[in-house]
Design an enzyme around this catalytic site. Structure first.
Site, mmCIF file in Angstrom:
data_model
loop_
_atom_site.group_PDB
_atom_site.id
_atom_site.type_symbol
_atom_site.label_atom_id
_atom_site.label_comp_id
_atom_site.label_asym_id
_atom_site.label_seq_id
_atom_site.Cartn_x
_atom_site.Cartn_y
_atom_site.Cartn_z
ATOM 1 N N GLY A 159 -2.280 2.012 20.753
ATOM 2 C CA GLY A 159 -0.943 0.844 20.206
ATOM 3 C C GLY A 159 0.258 1.606 20.842
ATOM 4 O O GLY A 159 1.172 0.909 21.220
ATOM 5 N N LYS A 165 -9.976 -9.743 24.393
ATOM 6 C CA LYS A 165 -11.078 -8.929 24.547
ATOM 7 C C LYS A 165 -11.381 -8.162 23.223
ATOM 8 O O LYS A 165 -10.507 -7.617 22.712
ATOM 9 C CB LYS A 165 -9.990 -7.885 25.594
ATOM 10 C CG LYS A 165 -10.800 -6.957 26.427
ATOM 11 C CD LYS A 165 -11.820 -6.140 25.796
ATOM 12 C CE LYS A 165 -11.151 -4.895 25.521
ATOM 13 N NZ LYS A 165 -12.345 -4.030 24.833
ATOM 14 N N CYS A 221 -9.206 0.197 8.185
ATOM 15 C CA CYS A 221 -7.793 0.673 8.239
ATOM 16 C C CYS A 221 -7.093 0.680 7.100
ATOM 17 O O CYS A 221 -6.153 1.533 6.748
ATOM 18 C CB CYS A 221 -6.912 -0.129 9.476
ATOM 19 S SG CYS A 221 -6.916 -1.756 8.982
ATOM 20 N N SER A 271 -6.391 2.042 17.423
ATOM 21 C CA SER A 271 -5.664 3.326 16.990
ATOM 22 C C SER A 271 -4.426 3.229 17.404
ATOM 23 O O SER A 271 -3.718 2.608 18.281
ATOM 24 C CB SER A 271 -6.425 4.345 17.772
ATOM 25 O OG SER A 271 -6.245 4.289 19.257
ATOM 26 N N GLU A 330 -5.968 10.113 9.868
ATOM 27 C CA GLU A 330 -6.750 9.220 9.748
ATOM 28 C C GLU A 330 -8.148 9.664 10.430
ATOM 29 O O GLU A 330 -8.395 10.319 11.337
ATOM 30 C CB GLU A 330 -6.504 7.768 10.437
ATOM 31 C CG GLU A 330 -7.265 6.601 10.143
ATOM 32 C CD GLU A 330 -7.069 5.385 10.844
ATOM 33 O OE1 GLU A 330 -6.766 5.314 11.994
ATOM 34 O OE2 GLU A 330 -6.927 4.433 10.017
ATOM 35 N N GLU A 338 -1.199 -3.500 15.045
ATOM 36 C CA GLU A 338 -1.852 -3.154 13.760
ATOM 37 C C GLU A 338 -2.744 -1.848 13.844
ATOM 38 O O GLU A 338 -4.013 -1.878 14.505
ATOM 39 C CB GLU A 338 -2.624 -4.295 13.353
ATOM 40 C CG GLU A 338 -3.440 -4.184 12.064
ATOM 41 C CD GLU A 338 -2.248 -3.763 10.856
ATOM 42 O OE1 GLU A 338 -1.267 -4.544 11.041
ATOM 43 O OE2 GLU A 338 -2.475 -2.744 10.253
HETATM 44 C C1 UN1 Z 1 -9.261 -3.675 8.663
HETATM 45 O O1 UN1 Z 1 -9.720 -2.475 8.163
HETATM 46 O O2 UN1 Z 1 -8.678 -3.523 9.853
HETATM 47 O O3 UN1 Z 1 -8.290 -5.497 3.102
HETATM 48 C C2 UN1 Z 1 -9.059 -4.663 8.100
HETATM 49 C C3 UN1 Z 1 -9.307 -5.372 3.546
HETATM 50 C C4 UN1 Z 1 -10.062 -6.323 4.675
HETATM 51 C C5 UN1 Z 1 -9.466 -6.066 6.022
HETATM 52 C C6 UN1 Z 1 -9.462 -4.827 6.569
HETATM 53 N N1 UN1 Z 1 -9.990 -7.591 4.063
HETATM 54 O O4 UN1 Z 1 -9.704 -4.154 3.623
#
Ligand code: UN1
Length: 497
Positions: free
Chosen positions: A233, A175, A284, A229, A385, A250
């Site tokens: 999660g 999804k 992230c 988020s 964040e 994650e």
């Molecule tokens: C993400 O922001 O969910 O290291 C992944 C990094 C990328 C992956 C980020 N290769 O910033």
């Protein structure tokens, strides 16, 4: 007429059973309608899970090197299609073409990595404490895996989850984020073209409540892997806990760059600009805090602002553009709100601070690169964040204080230090509590063959990408074979030397 796209279930492209669709638009130009995508519900998820369950019976028995052949072919196809996929991705989620090409590159790299793993999937052989007895542990697939992913890395992140799951012998219901369905279709189509059998990978599109919740709740889904988020999660974690479903999460980050008094400031400035404003701050792993030693603080702030001021903002598909739009109005509204929060908290706005809405920006979701200086660690802009182009600069007096500030947030994904002193580097590497750490490089830029993930409110103890991802998508089975021809009792019939 915009094109209407379909789910992929059991080797068929099918509409949502309700017939419902939703619109997806280009964030750089909201008038550009990319297409209509299925708004799926529980019945579509049921069909996809049933197909994945049927396919699991045979896919788990395909030798892993045979499964790997498909991933090798997929890697080659991703490579051939890279430019087209990057263009589609920029059109639907806004980051600049160089970055979307990098996103596809992660899928290429991950395909090769997991294809290679098809000839390893190492278990262990171990001595037995008993004579004429053999002991080993092997990895076994688990079943149907539900993959729920985010829009900011719409090909890389699915590849980190789906390819390890497939090489282990699981089947998948995917999804993708509502905001990046076309990239999900490109991803799935490539694996189909590479030869994936029917039902092994199924694609169900739509929003979270409609299409993701039924995956999380489905009794025949054995593993859920989620990127998104922390609030979502947490809910997924609670649902999975009730039925002991394996779950990999994650989630958010409040990543930090430490700049020491002996740092090369030119490097630190480049790192902060790339880490803070790359992907419009929508990673992230984005560096949303820069913690700077007082001895270089004024000079760092001045150079950081001067450099970030030069960033070219615009449509990521245009040459020379370095920073694209926010993903949509809601996200942009959140950025605007945090800028207000920062102002009210008394942080010093030294760059940007406004939405861009004139001329070419009018139809899109653009915001200026924004820097706050004199931020204190207790301010909300230093703790929460934002997921946008807003960086907070914090002044400290020592490495110890910098490390304490780095650790004083709920999240623990990525951190970095700029220093020329190896003692500073190793101390921070050891004492900053995160899943990723960089020395003289920004907080972004993880490579697929290393474990990716974080601690505290960022993750739940698992990792994706790297060989560590196999631990999410396989279970250990310990096997003992007794060839002594008699009953031997462990712990009791052990021979004394
Ligand atoms: C993400 O922001 O969910 O290291 C992944 C990094 C990328 C992956 C980020 N290769 O910033």
């Amino acid at each position: 007429m915009p094109q209407t796209y379909r789910n992929y279930i059991d080797r068929q492209w099918v509409p949502a059973q309700s017939g419902a669709t939703y619109e997806n638009r280009n964030p750089a130009d909201r008038e550009d309608l990319i297409g209509l995508f299925p708004q799926s519900g529980a019945v579509d998820v049921d069909a996809a899970v049933a197909a994945a369950r049927r396919a699991y019976a045979s896919w788990r028995l395909v030798p892993a090197p045979g499964r790997a052949e498909i991933l090798y072919r997929a890697a080659q196809l991703f490579r051939e299609r890279k430019d087209r996929f990057a263009d589609d991705m920029t059109r639907e989620m806004g980051k600049v073409l160089a970055e979307t090409a990098g996103d596809v590159q992660e899928a290429i790299d991950m395909s090769y990595l997991m294809a290679g793993e098809g000839r390893r999937l190492f278990g262990q052989t171990t001595p037995s404490e008993l004579r004429n007895k053999f002991a080993m542990s092997i990895r076994q697939p688990i079943g149907v895996c539900g993959m729920i992913t985010a829009w900011n890395f719409p090909m890389a992140v699915p590849s980190w989850k789906i390819l390890p799951a497939l090489i282990c012998g699981n089947t998948v219901v995917f999804k993708p984020a509502e905001e990046a369905p076309l990239t999900a279709i490109n991803f799935v189509q490539t694996l189909i073209d590479a030869g994936l059998p029917a039902g092994v990978l199924n694609l169900v599109m739509g929003d979270g409540p409609g299409a993701a919740a039924p995956i999380v709740e489905h009794p025949d889904v054995a593993v859920v892997s989620f990127t998104g988020s922390t609030d979502t999660g947490r809910r997924i974690n609670e649902t999975c806990a009730r039925t002991f479903k394996k779950v990999h999460l994650e989630m958010g980050g409040k990543n930090v760059i430490l700049v020491m008094d002996d740092a090369r400031l030119d490097l630190a400035v480049e790192g902060a600009v790339w880490g803070g404003f790359g992907t419009t701050g929508q990673r992230c792993t984005a560096a949303s805090r820069v913690v700077v030693h007082e001895a270089v603080y004024d000079s760092f702030v001045e150079r950081f602002v001067a450099r970030a001021r030069q960033l070219v903002v615009g449509d990521g598909r245009r040459d020379g553009v370095q920073m694209g739009p926010s993903i949509h109005e809601e996200q942009l509204a959140k950025v605007v709100e945090y800028v207000d929060i920062g102002r009210n908290e008394g942080a010093r706005l030294v760059l940007g601070g406004s939405r861009l809405s004139d001329g070419a920006f009018a139809a899109g979701c653009f915001h200026e690169p924004t820097i706050f200086a004199d931020v204190t660690p207790t301010m909300r802009i230093a703790r929460e964040e934002i997921f946008g182009p807003v960086v907070s600069v914090i002044k400290v007096r020592s490495l110890d204080e910098a490390i304490a500030v780095a650790n004083d947030v709920a999240y623990g994904l990525s951190a970095a230090i700029y220093t020329q002193d190896i003692n500073n580097a190793f101390t921070a590497m050891r004492d900053v509590y995160t899943g990723l750490f960089y020395v003289n490089a920004p907080t972004i830029g993880a490579e697929v063959h290393l474990p990716f993930g974080g601690v505290k409110a960022t993750g739940n103890g698992h990792r994706e990408a790297g060989i560590a991802a196999l631990d999410v998508f396989s279970e250990w089975k310990s096997i003992y074979v007794d060839f002594s021809g008699r009953l031997q009792r462990a712990q009791m019939d052990t021979e004394q030397i």
